[in-house]
Design a protein around this motif. Structure first.
Motif, PDB file in Angstrom:
ATOM      1  N   PHE A 544     -45.958  14.544  56.711  1.00  0.00           N
ATOM      2  CA  PHE A 544     -45.093  13.328  57.252  1.00  0.00           C
ATOM      3  C   PHE A 544     -43.528  13.229  57.202  1.00  0.00           C
ATOM      4  O   PHE A 544     -42.964  13.099  58.087  1.00  0.00           O
ATOM      5  N   GLU A 545     -43.246  13.611  55.948  1.00  0.00           N
ATOM      6  CA  GLU A 545     -41.813  13.433  55.533  1.00  0.00           C
ATOM      7  C   GLU A 545     -41.080  14.583  56.439  1.00  0.00           C
ATOM      8  O   GLU A 545     -40.029  14.252  56.877  1.00  0.00           O
ATOM      9  N   GLN A 546     -41.507  15.745  56.890  1.00  0.00           N
ATOM     10  CA  GLN A 546     -40.809  16.733  57.679  1.00  0.00           C
ATOM     11  C   GLN A 546     -40.921  15.976  59.155  1.00  0.00           C
ATOM     12  O   GLN A 546     -39.545  16.229  60.006  1.00  0.00           O
ATOM     13  N   VAL A 547     -41.730  15.532  59.563  1.00  0.00           N
ATOM     14  CA  VAL A 547     -41.958  14.718  60.978  1.00  0.00           C
ATOM     15  C   VAL A 547     -40.821  13.698  60.898  1.00  0.00           C
ATOM     16  O   VAL A 547     -40.147  13.571  61.870  1.00  0.00           O
ATOM     17  N   LEU A 548     -40.717  13.049  59.898  1.00  0.00           N
ATOM     18  CA  LEU A 548     -39.703  11.776  60.031  1.00  0.00           C
ATOM     19  C   LEU A 548     -38.348  12.353  60.151  1.00  0.00           C
ATOM     20  O   LEU A 548     -37.522  11.717  60.473  1.00  0.00           O
ATOM     21  N   GLU A 549     -38.219  13.520  59.162  1.00  0.00           N
ATOM     22  CA  GLU A 549     -36.928  14.181  59.030  1.00  0.00           C
ATOM     23  C   GLU A 549     -36.529  14.561  60.440  1.00  0.00           C
ATOM     24  O   GLU A 549     -35.400  14.402  60.915  1.00  0.00           O
ATOM     25  N   PHE A 550     -37.397  15.393  61.409  1.00  0.00           N
ATOM     26  CA  PHE A 550     -37.161  15.519  62.587  1.00  0.00           C
ATOM     27  C   PHE A 550     -36.725  14.563  63.477  1.00  0.00           C
ATOM     28  O   PHE A 550     -35.779  14.558  64.415  1.00  0.00           O
ATOM     29  N   ILE A 551     -37.765  13.475  63.518  1.00  0.00           N
ATOM     30  CA  ILE A 551     -37.273  12.162  64.436  1.00  0.00           C
ATOM     31  C   ILE A 551     -35.838  11.724  64.084  1.00  0.00           C
ATOM     32  O   ILE A 551     -35.195  11.488  64.904  1.00  0.00           O
ATOM     33  N   ASN A 552     -35.286  11.382  62.806  1.00  0.00           N
ATOM     34  CA  ASN A 552     -34.217  11.008  62.232  1.00  0.00           C
ATOM     35  C   ASN A 552     -33.000  11.704  62.919  1.00  0.00           C
ATOM     36  O   ASN A 552     -32.059  11.545  63.222  1.00  0.00           O
ATOM     37  N   SER A 553     -33.371  13.271  62.896  1.00  0.00           N
ATOM     38  CA  SER A 553     -32.158  14.297  63.278  1.00  0.00           C
ATOM     39  C   SER A 553     -32.004  14.196  64.692  1.00  0.00           C
ATOM     40  O   SER A 553     -30.954  14.104  65.220  1.00  0.00           O
ATOM     41  N   VAL A 554     -33.153  14.119  65.624  1.00  0.00           N
ATOM     42  CA  VAL A 554     -32.741  14.049  66.903  1.00  0.00           C
ATOM     43  C   VAL A 554     -32.344  12.530  67.416  1.00  0.00           C
ATOM     44  O   VAL A 554     -31.686  12.557  68.515  1.00  0.00           O
ATOM     45  N   LYS A 555     -32.776  11.522  66.630  1.00  0.00           N
ATOM     46  CA  LYS A 555     -32.296  10.233  67.142  1.00  0.00           C
ATOM     47  C   LYS A 555     -30.753   9.857  66.949  1.00  0.00           C
ATOM     48  O   LYS A 555     -30.324   9.183  67.689  1.00  0.00           O
ATOM     49  N   ARG A 556     -30.221  10.566  66.233  1.00  0.00           N
ATOM     50  CA  ARG A 556     -28.849  10.580  66.105  1.00  0.00           C
ATOM     51  C   ARG A 556     -27.864  11.079  67.351  1.00  0.00           C
ATOM     52  O   ARG A 556     -26.803  10.535  67.644  1.00  0.00           O
ATOM     53  N   TYR A 557     -28.879  11.850  68.347  1.00  0.00           N
ATOM     54  CA  TYR A 557     -28.131  12.158  69.509  1.00  0.00           C
ATOM     55  C   TYR A 557     -28.660  11.069  70.735  1.00  0.00           C
ATOM     56  O   TYR A 557     -28.356  11.612  71.776  1.00  0.00           O
ATOM     57  N   GLY A 558     -29.103  10.257  70.208  1.00  0.00           N
ATOM     58  CA  GLY A 558     -29.578   9.100  71.266  1.00  0.00           C
ATOM     59  C   GLY A 558     -31.117   9.540  71.814  1.00  0.00           C
ATOM     60  O   GLY A 558     -31.490   8.718  72.665  1.00  0.00           O
ATOM     61  N   VAL A 559     -31.907  10.511  71.205  1.00  0.00           N
ATOM     62  CA  VAL A 559     -33.138  10.714  71.908  1.00  0.00           C
ATOM     63  C   VAL A 559     -34.212   9.547  71.259  1.00  0.00           C
ATOM     64  O   VAL A 559     -34.002   8.890  70.418  1.00  0.00           O
ATOM     65  N   LYS A 560     -35.019   9.303  72.252  1.00  0.00           N
ATOM     66  CA  LYS A 560     -36.049   8.476  71.929  1.00  0.00           C
ATOM     67  C   LYS A 560     -37.357   9.206  71.822  1.00  0.00           C
ATOM     68  O   LYS A 560     -37.675  10.365  71.864  1.00  0.00           O
ATOM     69  N   ILE A 561     -38.277   8.534  71.088  1.00  0.00           N
ATOM     70  CA  ILE A 561     -39.568   9.115  70.331  1.00  0.00           C
ATOM     71  C   ILE A 561     -40.788   8.391  71.078  1.00  0.00           C
ATOM     72  O   ILE A 561     -40.769   7.039  70.943  1.00  0.00           O
ATOM     73  N   SER A 562     -41.696   8.955  71.373  1.00  0.00           N
ATOM     74  CA  SER A 562     -42.827   8.467  72.118  1.00  0.00           C
ATOM     75  C   SER A 562     -44.156   9.214  71.349  1.00  0.00           C
ATOM     76  O   SER A 562     -43.982  10.303  70.963  1.00  0.00           O
ATOM     77  N   ILE A 563     -45.244   8.353  71.111  1.00  0.00           N
ATOM     78  CA  ILE A 563     -46.545   8.796  70.518  1.00  0.00           C
ATOM     79  C   ILE A 563     -47.468   8.891  71.437  1.00  0.00           C
ATOM     80  O   ILE A 563     -47.812   8.040  72.422  1.00  0.00           O
TER      81      ILE A 563
END
Length: 653
Positions: A544-563
């Motif tokens: 979970f922590e690594q997935v959350l780290e990835f999400i935070n890193s791409v969101k800095r560029y304005g990317v959105k996340i979908s499940i």
């Protein structure tokens, strides 16, 4: 769907329609008869009464009675029957000799009916309240001229006006006419009930029974059933016979090969479902295409018919023969001998085929060889026998019995073939993205796209990843496919101001090389704000922590996340809140039947309400019809995706 009529409804409708018109006609005619009879009888009755009144007045006038005396007589006549009213009006001829009566003068001037009667016209009026008024003009006769010296014969000397009700006459006629109408109604009902029961017994019920039997045959898809309806109607027997003959013909075409007359693959499939513990031997004529190419299709057909006859002559008892297709036949028999015995039998069949000469014409003969695949038991016999046949041809054996090792070999061969195709597709730019539109539920306008992976086949058709994705993971090609998709999607949307989602598995996210590749693309691209990473296979995330780290890193560029596929199998809502996703894509297995599945509606509504509270947008996939679309709109889903709006395509609208 438009409702269908039935013979029962049609018959009842016809009978009720005719009955209605019969009753209506009887009533109208009865009313007409009643009015006509009342008019005729009232006229006769009123005229007689008027003449009696005249004779009474005439007798008084002969005695020299004055006009006052005559008025008294009229008053007394009116007292005889309180419901009857008698008035007498003198004409101008009489008034000129005996003096004018003011009432008579006013009546002649103001009452049009009396004025007409003064001209010699008899008038009969029957009012709507069933009251009769008869105006009888008294015309001068020869004996009248003695007193009325200024008159001529047929001059009108006065008018007798009689008015009285016709209730008694009406009642008697009404009773008579009503009896006539009731008789007609009852008679019609009895007749039509008799007709209905006869039609129901001899036409409607037999047709309904016939129809239900046909529907039963159609629903069961059992071509062996026949219509067996007992009835006494010759025409229905003829229809039954024609229908059964038609079923015989259809069954023969359905289950038999038209060239050889043998039963076909369809019949074999059904027999295999019924029978247990059997031997199945598939016989394939070797290189038969060469005979067609060398001698022509007509000669090839002749050989196939002769080959079928040859197999029939050489078969054992309780053995069924089938033609599967083209140059392939099947031999089915009970498992009443052991494998060694059947091997001997298979060798004899193979030998007899190779020794037989098959005629093409009077001068030309050909020899044939055959390869056979054999399976036995009760399950997957056709597939197993076909697998044994293919392996026997490959190993150039006369025949082979199926065993489990062949299935493994077949799977290996299949995997090798797909691996080869996949590597070729990667090396030759045959991995392509296709795009399916996602629309706003309220406006139905396209707001973004989902990119989906396809492999382009040699014929140009597109192959879905279900055929090669798992194999790519086994062959360490999966992440290479992910990179190709990201690269091509970024390139396709670089000049478009439209959002697009790219599927990433948790395995992709945890791969350092993929992570670096994505960050590099985001840094070098101007469309980061339009990119949505859709996390697939997210159920039960362990890292979970690594997935959350990835999400935070791409969101800095304005990317959105979908499940992706959020629904019945997703239980950890706490993870969802921590991941800070922007979209939830509701599991398609719930959406596809949501228009009539109450459980799916309840779960979807729960997800939508939860998402609204968390300020997460919802997407419904598998929206394939208007009914499904209407239901998700009703439940408050934000956007929708599915074939109702558009299939995945290489084009972007």
């Amino acid at each position: 769907m438009k409702s269908k009529a039935t013979y029962t409804k049609i018959t009842a409708k016809i009978i009720f329609t005719i009955l209605f018109f019969a009753i209506a006609t009887s009533f109208i005619y009865g009313e007409y008869m009643k009015k006509d009879a009342i008019k005729k009888l009232a006229y006769i009755d009123a005229k007689k009464t008027s003449m009696l009144v005249f004779e009474s007045l005439y007798s008084a006038m002969q005695r020299g009675w004055s006009k006052d005396d005559i008025s008294e007589i009229i008053k007394r006549l009116n007292k005889v029957d309180s419901s009857m009213e008698v008035n007498v009006y003198r004409s101008e001829v009489v008034a000129s000799i005996y003096g004018e009566i003011q009432k008579d003068k006013e009546t002649r001037v103001n009452n049009k009916e009396v004025a007409r009667a003064m001209l010699g016209e008899e008038l009969l009026n029957i009012s709507e309240v069933d009251f009769i008024e008869y105006l009888y003009p008294v015309k001068a006769k020869n004996e009248c001229l003695k007193c009325h010296t200024n008159a001529k014969v047929d001059d009108v000397l006065g008018v007798i006006d009689i008015a009285y009700p016709i209730e008694n006459l009406k009642v008697s006629l009404t009773e008579l006419i009503n009896f006539f109408i009731i008789f007609m109604v009852v008679f019609s009902i009895v007749i039509f009930i008799a007709i209905f029961f006869e039609l129901n017994k001899y036409l409607i019920k037999p047709i309904q029974t016939f129809s239900s039997v046909i529907k039963s045959i159609t629903r069961s898809n059992d071509m062996t059933q026949r219509v067996l309806v007992d009835d006494d109607i010759e025409e229905l027997d003829d229809i039954k016979s024609i229908f059964n003959n038609m079923l015989d013909s259809i069954e023969h075409q359905f289950y038999n090969d038209t060239l050889t007359g043998l039963e076909n693959r369809r019949r074999l499939t059904e027999e295999l479902e019924k029978r247990k513990n059997v031997f199945l031997m598939i016989i394939n004529i070797d290189s038969f295409q060469e005979i067609n190419d060398l001698y022509g299709d007509q000669a090839g057909d002749a050989i196939l018919k002769e080959f079928a006859l040859f197999l029939q002559k050489n078969r054992q008892e309780n053995v069924n023969l089938y033609r599967l297709h083209s140059d392939e036949f099947a031999h089915l028999c009970s498992l009443d001998k052991d494998i060694e015995e059947f091997k001997i039998f298979a060798s004899l069949v193979n030998k007899s085929i190779s020794e037989k000469k098959f005629k093409i014409n009077e001068k030309t003969e050909v020899s044939l060889t055959a390869t056979m695949g054999i399976s036995y038991g009760s399950e997957m016999l056709l597939i197993n026998a076909d697998t044994a046949l293919k392996l026997a041809k490959k190993e150039k054996k006369d025949f082979l019995f199926y065993d489990d090792s062949m299935a493994m070999a077949k799977e290996y061969e299949k995997n090798l073939e797909w691996t080869k195709r996949l590597k070729y597709a990667i090396e030759n730019e045959k991995i392509l993205p296709v795009f399916q539109p996602i629309v706003d539920v309220k406006t139905r306008k396209i707001i973004k796209y989902e990119s989906l992976m396809r492999m382009q086949a040699a014929d140009g058709s597109l192959i879905a990843p279900v055929h090669f994705l798992e194999l790519s993971k086994k062959n360490k090609l999966y992440h290479q496919l992910t990179k190709i998709m990201i690269e091509k999607v970024f390139d396709r949307f670089k000049d478009l101001d439209t959002s697009v989602s790219i599927n990433l598995s948790v395995d992709d996210i945890l791969n350092k090389d993929i992570h670096k590749f994505i960050i590099k693309k985001l840094e070098s691209s101007s469309i980061s704000k339009n990119i949505i990473f859709e996390i697939i296979e997210s159920e039960g995330i362990e890292n979970f922590e690594q997935v959350l780290e990835f999400i935070n890193s791409v969101k800095r560029y304005g990317v959105k996340i979908s499940i992706d596929d959020f629904g019945t199998g997703y239980s950890n809502f706490e993870y969802l809140m921590k991941l800070k996703v922007d979209y939830i894509k509701i599991d398609g297995s719930m959406i596809k039947n949501i228009d009539n599945d109450k459980n799916s509606q309840m779960v979807t509504q729960t997800i939508v309400e939860f998402a609204k509270k968390m300020k997460i947008k919802t997407v419904a996939e598998f929206v394939h019809s208007k009914d499904v679309y209407d239901k998700i709109a009703e439940l408050g889903v934000n956007s929708a995706q599915g074939y109702y709006f558009g299939a995945p395509s290489t084009k972007i609208d």
